[in-house]
Structures are given as structure tokens and as C-alpha cells.
Write an enzyme that holds these catalytic residues in place. Structure first.
Site: not given
Length: 328
Positions: A107, A305
Site C-alpha cells: 500500500d 487489497h
């Protein structure tokens, strides 16, 4: 019958950095692998990787990025600009007595890792990127891009820009907000196709209005959520959100690297259901130019994610295989 070797001990320590101090969690010995988390996370996001990398013969070190956990939290918003975070990573490597390291990020940590490799290639000899592809600096100012996204709705990164605004939403119920945010971007709990996109905010609304409710992702146990919530209940969210509030500064600071490639050996792992992967498909397609040292690029089917937590075994296998392929 021979007994298996005992697992390497996990060590917590604070090391000096330009931020003041950085909290690191270390396991194993061997070549240094620095693990950098994203938003809204912690060193704890690498809990499944630390023992596996240690067992594979590496000195695995996960840190709390400045603004998070037990690391320092400068008061100035500009202290969270990318170049400051790069120098924190360099300081950690040197504080651990090493000249170089492999850096792996997820991320925001992927973007921090990529820029660490780009700006300080003499320190970071290889780079692994999870979930967020490398895209060289370029194009319009980020705030201008955010303003054009979403039409009548507001893109989450733009929503995070104003100091205090997102904090007012999150901090009255940190645990509930985190649970919803994690669920919104997890493969098994994300909103169905056609539902309002949780990356956008309705005018006058809140980000959490679009989070799933009453469902926990399979990767997130109650103890895991308790850990994350306790960290942010103690620290608040401002340090973490200040990363978003420096994107225009980063664009200015990194002007000398416009369009630059990262030439060190590299790795990318994305989730097929992760918006970071789908929105940035052009960045992945450009890897022959932008990541000429790319060893492997993998997109995991059915994955969201939070990739190293959702699919820890696959990610661990890919990571250890890549690390074994690197020059000593």
C-alpha cells in the site's frame, strides 16, 4: 528423532531516525529485508511474513512508519513528505549495522519502498511492491487529479487532505471504522459490483457510509482488530493521514525523478480484485520500461487489497522465492 530448530526470537526496539525514533520488530538473521506497511496499518501487518522470512535465512525487520505505533509523530504536516520517509528507512538500515537492504512495501509502504529504491539505490539493492504498482512521478499535480475524479462524489485521497476532517469521522469509533475499512477492501467482504464504491464519498457524507457492516474478512480475527484499534486509539489518526496531505509536496520534491525507472531487481504482487491493481493496469503494463529489473509480476485471482494477510501463504512463497533469486 531430531527436534526442529527453535523459532528465532522476535525483538522490538527503537532506533534513531530523522523522525526522532522508529519502532522496529526484528526476527531472524542473515541478509536484511525491511518491511514497510501502509494505511491504516502497522508493523503487525507483516506478522505472517516475519517468521517465514526468518526461517528462510533472512533478517526480517518490520517497522512502524513515522506517525504510527511507537514511532515518532512530528507535529508538522510537512514532516510526512516522501523524502523524509525515505531517510527514515535509510536510518533504520544503518542503525541496524547494515550497509544495504532489500525493501518490501505494501500500500503506501509500496510507494515508500519504490521511492526509497529510486532515491537511495546505494542502500536499497532490491525492491518488492505489494498491491500498489510503481508509477513514476509525472502528470498533473495530485490535488488537481483528485478534484477531477468522481464527478459529484469525492475521491477518498482528496477527502483525506483537510487536516481534522477524516479524524472527526474516524476517531469517535476507531475500532468500528477500521473494521469497515478493512472489510470494504477485502475480497470476501467488499461491496458487490454495482454497489456504491467505498473509495468515494458522497458530497456531505462520510467514507464509512459505504463500508460493509456486520461482516469480518476471513483474514481479520478479533485479536487482530483489537491490536490495530488499540494502536490507533492510542496515537490517533493524524500521523497516518498526514501521508496523504503531502502528495503535492512529493510531486514537487521528486521533480528531478520525473519518469524515472527503478533499475534494481524488483517484484510486484497484486490482488485481482484490488482497485489499486485495476485502476493502475497501465502502470503494470509499463513495467518493461519503468521496472527494467523486474524479476516477477503476479496478480492473485480472487484477492483484495490486504494481500500479505489475505493470501499469506502464496505471498510468502513468492517473496521467499524472489529473495532466493537475488544476487548475494
Amino acid at each position: 528423532m531430531a527436534q526442529p530448530a527453535p523459532a528465532a526470537a522476535v525483538t522490538h526496539r527503537l532506533v534513531p531516525s530523522p523522525a526522532g525514533r522508529i519502532h522496529v520488530v526484528e526476527q531472524g538473521s542473515g541478509p536484511l529485508v525491511l518491511l514497510v506497511h501502509g494505511f491504516p496499518e502497522s508493523w503487525y501487518s507483516w506478522r505472517h511474513q516475519l517468521p517465514v522470512l526468518a526461517a528462510a535465512g533472512y533478517r526480517a525487520v518490520a517497522l512502524d512508519v513515522r506517525g504510527y505505533g511507537r514511532s515518532s509523530k512530528p507535529g508538522d504536516v510537512a514532516a510526512y513528505r516522501m523524502l523524509e520517509l525515505v531517510e527514515d528507512n535509510v536510518a533504520v538500515v544503518h542503525a541496524l549495522g547494515e550497509p544495504t537492504a532489500v525493501i518490501v512495501g505494501h500500500d503506501w509502504g509500496a510507494t515508500i519502498a519504490a521511492n526509497s529504491a529510486l532515491v537511495r539505490p546505494e542502500v536499497f539493492r532490491a525492491v518488492g511492491l505489494l498491491s500498489v504498482p510503481y508509477a513514476p512521478r509525472g502528470g498533473p499535480r495530485p490535488s488537481e487529479v483528485f478534484a477531477r475524479m468522481g464527478g459529484e462524489e469525492e475521491f477518498y485521497a482528496g477527502y483525506f487532505q483537510e487536516p481534522g476532517r477524516a479524524e472527526d469521522e474516524i476517531e469517535p469509533d476507531v475500532r468500528g471504522w477500521l473494521a469497515g475499512f478493512y472489510a470494504a477492501l477485502s475480497a470476501d467482504t467488499m461491496p458487490s459490483a454495482g454497489a456504491p464504491d467505498p473509495h468515494f464519498v458522497s458530497r456531505g457524507g462520510r467514507l464509512r457510509d459505504r463500508f460493509p457492516s456486520g461482516r469480518m474478512p476471513a483474514w481479520l480475527g478479533q485479536d487482530d482488530l483489537d491490536f490495530y484499534a488499540a494502536e490507533f486509539e492510542r496515537t490517533g489518526l493524524t500521523g497516518a493521514l498526514n501521508r496523504y496531505r503531502n502528495m503535492d509536496r512529493d510531486w514537487e520534491d521528486l521533480a528531478g525523478f520525473d519518469g524515472a525507472a527503478i533499475t534494481q531487481p524488483s517484484l510486484f504482487i497484486g490482488g485481482a480484485l484490488d482497485a489499486s491493481t485495476t485502476w493502475m493496469a497501465d502502470a503494470i503494463a509499463a513495467y518493461p520500461v519503468t521496472l527494467p529489473g523486474l524479476v516477477s509480476s503476479r496478480v492473485l485471482d480472487g484477492c483484495g487489497h490486504w494481500i500479505q494477510q489475505e493470501r499469506r501463504d502464496e505471498v510468502n512463497d513468492i517473496l521467499t522465492g524472489w529473495l532466493a533469486s537475488l544476487p548475494a
